[in-house]
Design a protein around this motif. Structure first.
Motif, PDB file in Angstrom:
ATOM      1  N   ARG A 454      -0.800  -2.094   4.170  1.00  0.00           N
ATOM      2  CA  ARG A 454      -1.731  -2.954   3.440  1.00  0.00           C
ATOM      3  C   ARG A 454      -0.983  -3.946   2.554  1.00  0.00           C
ATOM      4  O   ARG A 454      -1.360  -5.121   2.473  1.00  0.00           O
ATOM      5  CB  ARG A 454      -2.667  -2.081   2.591  1.00  0.00           C
ATOM      6  N   ALA A 455       0.088  -3.496   1.921  1.00  0.00           N
ATOM      7  CA  ALA A 455       0.883  -4.401   1.092  1.00  0.00           C
ATOM      8  C   ALA A 455       1.472  -5.526   1.933  1.00  0.00           C
ATOM      9  O   ALA A 455       1.533  -6.687   1.500  1.00  0.00           O
ATOM     10  CB  ALA A 455       1.990  -3.624   0.386  1.00  0.00           C
ATOM     11  N   ALA A 456       1.902  -5.192   3.156  1.00  0.00           N
ATOM     12  CA  ALA A 456       2.480  -6.201   4.048  1.00  0.00           C
ATOM     13  C   ALA A 456       1.439  -7.214   4.508  1.00  0.00           C
ATOM     14  O   ALA A 456       1.771  -8.368   4.817  1.00  0.00           O
ATOM     15  CB  ALA A 456       3.121  -5.520   5.251  1.00  0.00           C
ATOM     16  N   GLU A 457       0.175  -6.792   4.563  1.00  0.00           N
ATOM     17  CA  GLU A 457      -0.896  -7.741   4.912  1.00  0.00           C
ATOM     18  C   GLU A 457      -1.150  -8.731   3.789  1.00  0.00           C
ATOM     19  O   GLU A 457      -1.521  -9.885   4.032  1.00  0.00           O
ATOM     20  CB  GLU A 457      -2.187  -6.965   5.207  1.00  0.00           C
ATOM     21  N   LEU A 458      -0.964  -8.286   2.546  1.00  0.00           N
ATOM     22  CA  LEU A 458      -1.278  -9.120   1.395  1.00  0.00           C
ATOM     23  C   LEU A 458      -0.143 -10.062   1.003  1.00  0.00           C
ATOM     24  O   LEU A 458      -0.367 -11.082   0.353  1.00  0.00           O
ATOM     25  CB  LEU A 458      -1.637  -8.227   0.198  1.00  0.00           C
ATOM     26  N   SER A 459       1.093  -9.697   1.375  1.00  0.00           N
ATOM     27  CA  SER A 459       2.244 -10.534   1.038  1.00  0.00           C
ATOM     28  C   SER A 459       3.309 -10.336   2.098  1.00  0.00           C
ATOM     29  O   SER A 459       3.494  -9.222   2.594  1.00  0.00           O
ATOM     30  CB  SER A 459       2.793 -10.143  -0.346  1.00  0.00           C
ATOM     31  N   ALA A 460       4.008 -11.418   2.444  1.00  0.00           N
ATOM     32  CA  ALA A 460       5.058 -11.318   3.465  1.00  0.00           C
ATOM     33  C   ALA A 460       6.063 -10.251   3.060  1.00  0.00           C
ATOM     34  O   ALA A 460       6.613 -10.299   1.960  1.00  0.00           O
ATOM     35  CB  ALA A 460       5.753 -12.670   3.622  1.00  0.00           C
ATOM     36  N   PRO A 461       6.307  -9.270   3.922  1.00  0.00           N
ATOM     37  CA  PRO A 461       7.190  -8.159   3.542  1.00  0.00           C
ATOM     38  C   PRO A 461       8.628  -8.609   3.341  1.00  0.00           C
ATOM     39  O   PRO A 461       9.166  -9.391   4.130  1.00  0.00           O
ATOM     40  CB  PRO A 461       7.064  -7.190   4.720  1.00  0.00           C
ATOM     41  N   ASP A 462       9.247  -8.105   2.274  1.00  0.00           N
ATOM     42  CA  ASP A 462      10.658  -8.355   2.037  1.00  0.00           C
ATOM     43  C   ASP A 462      11.462  -7.122   2.437  1.00  0.00           C
ATOM     44  O   ASP A 462      10.908  -6.143   2.950  1.00  0.00           O
ATOM     45  CB  ASP A 462      10.907  -8.737   0.578  1.00  0.00           C
ATOM     46  N   VAL A 463      12.761  -7.170   2.202  1.00  0.00           N
ATOM     47  CA  VAL A 463      13.625  -6.069   2.624  1.00  0.00           C
ATOM     48  C   VAL A 463      13.229  -4.766   1.937  1.00  0.00           C
ATOM     49  O   VAL A 463      13.176  -3.701   2.577  1.00  0.00           O
ATOM     50  CB  VAL A 463      15.105  -6.421   2.325  1.00  0.00           C
ATOM     51  N   ARG A 464      12.937  -4.842   0.646  1.00  0.00           N
ATOM     52  CA  ARG A 464      12.605  -3.623  -0.088  1.00  0.00           C
ATOM     53  C   ARG A 464      11.359  -2.955   0.492  1.00  0.00           C
ATOM     54  O   ARG A 464      11.325  -1.731   0.679  1.00  0.00           O
ATOM     55  CB  ARG A 464      12.389  -3.935  -1.567  1.00  0.00           C
ATOM     56  N   LEU A 465      10.321  -3.743   0.770  1.00  0.00           N
ATOM     57  CA  LEU A 465       9.092  -3.160   1.323  1.00  0.00           C
ATOM     58  C   LEU A 465       9.363  -2.549   2.687  1.00  0.00           C
ATOM     59  O   LEU A 465       8.907  -1.427   2.984  1.00  0.00           O
ATOM     60  CB  LEU A 465       8.007  -4.235   1.415  1.00  0.00           C
ATOM     61  N   LEU A 466      10.121  -3.250   3.530  1.00  0.00           N
ATOM     62  CA  LEU A 466      10.387  -2.744   4.878  1.00  0.00           C
ATOM     63  C   LEU A 466      11.191  -1.451   4.840  1.00  0.00           C
ATOM     64  O   LEU A 466      10.930  -0.524   5.614  1.00  0.00           O
ATOM     65  CB  LEU A 466      11.123  -3.817   5.677  1.00  0.00           C
ATOM     66  N   VAL A 467      12.171  -1.371   3.945  1.00  0.00           N
ATOM     67  CA  VAL A 467      12.983  -0.157   3.834  1.00  0.00           C
ATOM     68  C   VAL A 467      12.126   1.023   3.387  1.00  0.00           C
ATOM     69  O   VAL A 467      12.196   2.122   3.961  1.00  0.00           O
ATOM     70  CB  VAL A 467      14.161  -0.389   2.872  1.00  0.00           C
ATOM     71  N   ASN A 468      11.313   0.805   2.352  1.00  0.00           N
ATOM     72  CA  ASN A 468      10.447   1.886   1.870  1.00  0.00           C
ATOM     73  C   ASN A 468       9.422   2.294   2.925  1.00  0.00           C
ATOM     74  O   ASN A 468       9.108   3.485   3.085  1.00  0.00           O
ATOM     75  CB  ASN A 468       9.748   1.456   0.582  1.00  0.00           C
TER      76      ASN A 468
END
Length: 583
Positions: A454-468
Motif C-alpha cells: 500500500r505504501a508503494a501505491e501511494l509513493s514511488a518506492p525507494d531503496v529503503r521501502l523495497l528492502v523492508n
C-alpha cells in the motif's frame, strides 16, 4: 514490569510535597495539590507507561551501543547537553527499561505544569483578581496543561523529552522572573533566571525566544504599557544581550546546514513554509479547543502557491486577532497578553524557519500557556458562584483526563500507534510504511507485506521501502517475491546491504553458488559491511562447512565486536566443530 513500575512510583512519592503543605523559595510556593496532580497524571498516562521505545526513540544515544560505552563527556558533547545528561542518568540507573524513561518524561511534565500554576497565579495577582479565585483559576490552568490530550505526544513519546524538559526550565525561569521581590530584579534573581534559560536552550533551541517573552511581560506589567520595566531590569537584559550574539550565530549556523529544519530544507522555502503555518496555527487552535483528530503523523501538505486562499485567510485572521488584542490591551490586559505570548512562543516552529514536518502536535506544548492565560482571563470575568465555577472546571479536567487516558492507549505499542495514523490518514504513505515495520517486528509478516504494498501505491518506492518489503516477504515465506524486491532495489543502488540480502535469501533457498556470488559482489561494494560475512557464514554452515563458517563470523566480529548474531553463530559453529570426532 509491574514490580519496576511500583518501585518507580514509590520513589516519586518520596519526593512529592505532602498534601496540605507548601514549598516556599523566594515566594515560589507550589500548590498543596501537587501530589494529587501527580496521581492524576500517573492514571491518565498509565496505558503508555509500560509501552516500548517507539519511532525515533530507537535512534537516541542510549540505544546506540557505541554511545553507551562513552564517558559522560561524550554524551554531553553535542548541542543539547542538558537533555543528554538526563538520558545518561536514565541509562546508568535503569539501562534500557522503557518505564524509567516514560516516568522521567512524566515527572518533567508535572514540573512544567507546576510552573504554569505559578505563572498564571502571579499574573492573576497583578490583574487584581481575588486570591481565592486566582488560586482556583491557576489550579485549573495547570490541570488543563497537565491533562489536555494534545500534550500526549510531548510526554508519552520519549524522543519528545526535549520538549517537556526545555519547557519546564523555560517556565521555571519565567516563574522566577514573575516572583521577584521587587519590580527591579536583583543580581541573584537575574542569575537564577539566566541559569534556567541557559539550561532550557541547551535542552532545545526553540526556547531561545524566551527573552522576547520577558520583554513582553515587562511591557505589559512593569508597571503597565511602558518600557520603564525594561530599564529597571537591566541586570537581566544586559548579560542576556551579550549572550544573544553568540547564540544567534550558533542557531543560524545550525539552521543553515540542517536538512530537516532550517533554511536548507529541500523544496521548502521560508515563504512557502510561513504560509503553510498560517493554516497550521488554526489547526493547532482547533485541536486545543476541540481535541479530536489527533495523529502522530498528520498528512498535512505544504501550500502549492503564494496565492493559496486558505493560507491567506489564515494569515488575515491571525493579523486581525493580533490587531484586536493590541487595541484591547488596556481593557483586557491579561487576555491581550495571552494572545501575544502565544504568537511569540509558537513563532520558532510555526513562522519562517522551515521544518520538514509541517504539523506536529508537540509544537503546541510551549505556547499553550498563552491560550491558558486567555482562558483564565475570560473565566475571571464569569459571574458565577465559587462552588459552581469549581464544579464546572473540575468536570472539564475530568473529561480531559479521560481523553488523555484514551489517547495513551494508542501510544502503548507501535502497531496501535500506526494503525491509528493509517485510519485517520489513509493516504499517508509514511504511516503505512511505519505500520508495516511495526507488523514485521511483531511477527505479523503477511500484514507487513500488505502495508508495504500500500505504501508503494501511494509513493514511488525507494531503496529503503523495497528492502523492508523484501524482508517482510522473506519472513512470510515468499522468497521469490523477496528476491524480486531486492533486485529492484539493486537496480537503484548496488550497496553491500542490498547485495548481501540477495545472498542471504538465495542461501536460504539452498542456491549456494548464487548466494556466494551475490555476497562476493557485496564484499566488493563494501568490505567493511559486517553482515555480509554473517550471511556467508550461514551459507557455509548450511553446507556443513563449520570451519569456513566460523572464519566468516570472526571477520564480522572484527568489524563490529557488538554484533550479537555473529557472536552467537560463531559459538554454535565452534560447538559443532568440538563435537566432531578427531580423525
Amino acid at each position: 514490569m509491574k514490580k519496576s513500575r511500583r518501585k518507580l512510583a514509590e520513589r516519586a512519592a518520596a519526593v512529592l510535597p505532602p498534601a496540605g503543605s507548601g514549598w516556599r523559595t523566594n515566594r515560589l510556593r507550589l500548590p498543596a495539590g501537587a501530589g494529587l496532580a501527580a496521581v492524576a497524571l500517573w492514571l491518565a498516562y498509565g496505558p503508555a507507561l509500560d509501552g516500548p521505545f517507539l519511532f525515533d526513540d530507537r535512534y537516541l544515544p542510549f540505544a546506540d551501543p557505541a554511545q553507551q560505552r562513552l564517558p559522560l563527556a561524550g554524551w554531553l558533547a553535542g548541542v543539547r547537553p542538558v537533555l543528554m545528561l538526563t538520558f545518561w542518568l536514565n541509562y546508568r540507573l535503569f539501562g534500557l527499561e522503557p518505564l524509567s524513561y516514560h516516568a522521567a518524561n512524566l515527572a518533567f511534565h508535572l514540573g512544567a505544569g507546576l510552573m504554569a500554576f505559578l505563572i498564571v497565579r502571579r499574573l492573576l495577582e497583578r490583574e487584581g483578581v481575588e486570591a481565592r479565585l486566582g488560586e482556583t483559576l491557576a489550579a485549573f490552568a495547570a490541570g488543563l496543561f497537565l491533562l489536555h490530550p494534545l500534550q500526549t505526544e510531548a510526554v508519552s513519546y520519549i524522543a519528545s523529552r526535549s520538549e517537556n524538559l526545555s519547557v519546564l526550565l523555560a517556565y521555571g525561569a519565567w516563574a522566577v522572573f514573575l516572583s521577584r521581590r521587587e519590580e527591579a530584579i536583583s543580581w541573584r534573581e537575574a542569575a537564577l533566571v539566566l541559569a534556567l534559560f541557559g539550561a532550557a536552550v541547551t535542552t532545545k533551541e526553540h526556547t531561545a525566544v524566551f527573552p522576547a517573552l520577558l520583554l513582553l511581560t515587562d511591557y505589559y506589567f512593569n508597571p503597565g504599557f511602558s518600557l520603564a520595566g525594561v530599564k529597571r531590569n537591566w541586570r537581566l537584559y544586559a548579560p542576556m544581550a551579550l549572550a544573544a550574539a553568540a547564540g544567534l550565530a550558533f542557531v543560524w549556523r545550525v539552521l543553515s546546514q540542517a536538512d530537516t529544519a532550517g533554511f536548507a530544507v529541500e523544496g521548502l522555502p521560508w515563504q512557502k513554509y510561513f504560509l503553510t503555518q498560517c493554516q497550521a496555527s488554526w489547526i493547532y487552535l482547533r485541536m486545543w479547543l476541540l481535541p479530536y483528530g489527533q495523529n502522530v503523523d498528520h498528512d498535512f501538505r505544504a501550500v502549492a502557491s503564494a496565492a493559496d486562499p486558505a493560507s491567506l485567510a489564515g494569515l488575515a485572521a491571525l493579523a486581525a486577532v493580533a490587531v484586536l488584542a493590541w487595541r484591547l490591551r488596556r481593557r483586557h490586559r491579561l487576555a491581550s497578553f495571552g494572545v501575544f505570548v502565544f504568537l511569540v512562543l509558537i513563532a520558532p516552529t510555526s513562522s519562517v524557519v522551515p521544518i520538514k514536518d509541517l504539523l506536529v502536535e508537540r509544537r503546541l506544548y510551549l505556547p499553550s500557556i498563552g491560550l491558558l492565560l486567555i482562558l483564565v482571563a475570560l473565566l475571571a470575568r464569569w459571574r458565577v458562584s465559587q462552588a459552581r465555577l469549581t464544579g464546572a472546571l473540575a468536570a472539564v479536567l475530568a473529561a480531559c483526563g479521560l481523553l488523555t487516558w484514551h489517547r495513551n492507549h494508542v501510544w502503548a505499542s507501535p502497531a496501535a500507534l500506526w494503525e491509528d495514523a493509517v485510519k485517520k490518514a489513509p493516504g499517508n504513505w509514511r504511516a503505512h510504511f511505519q505500520l508495516a515495520y511495526a507488523y514485521y517486528e511483531s511477527g505479523r509478516c503477511e500484514d507487513a507485506v500488505g502495508q508495504y504494498a500500500r505504501a508503494a501505491e501511494l509513493s514511488a518506492p525507494d531503496v529503503r521501502l523495497l528492502v523492508n518489503w523484501a524482508l517482510a516477504a522473506d519472513c512470510a515465506g515468499r522468497p521469490e517475491e523477496a528476491l524480486a524486491k531486492l533486485e529492484q532495489a539493486a537496480a537503484m543502488e548496488k550497496s553491500a546491504h542490498v547485495l548481501s540480502l540477495i545472498g542471504m535469501v538465495r542461501g536460504k533457498q539452498g542456491r549456494r553458488e548464487e548466494a556466494l556470488e551475490a555476497l562476493a559482489a557485496a564484499e566488493k561494494a563494501d568490505p567493511n559491511f559486517a553482515m555480509l560475512y554473517v550471511y556467508r557464514g550461514h551459507v557455509y554452515a548450511a553446507s556443513g562447512e563449520d570451519a569456513a563458517a566460523a572464519r566468516e563470523y570472526r571477520r564480522a566480529l572484527a568489524i563490529d565486536p557488538e554484533l550479537a548474531v555473529a557472536r552467537e553463530s560463531l559459538a554454535a559453529a565452534e560447538g559443532r566443530l568440538r563435537q566432531r570426532p578427531v580423525r
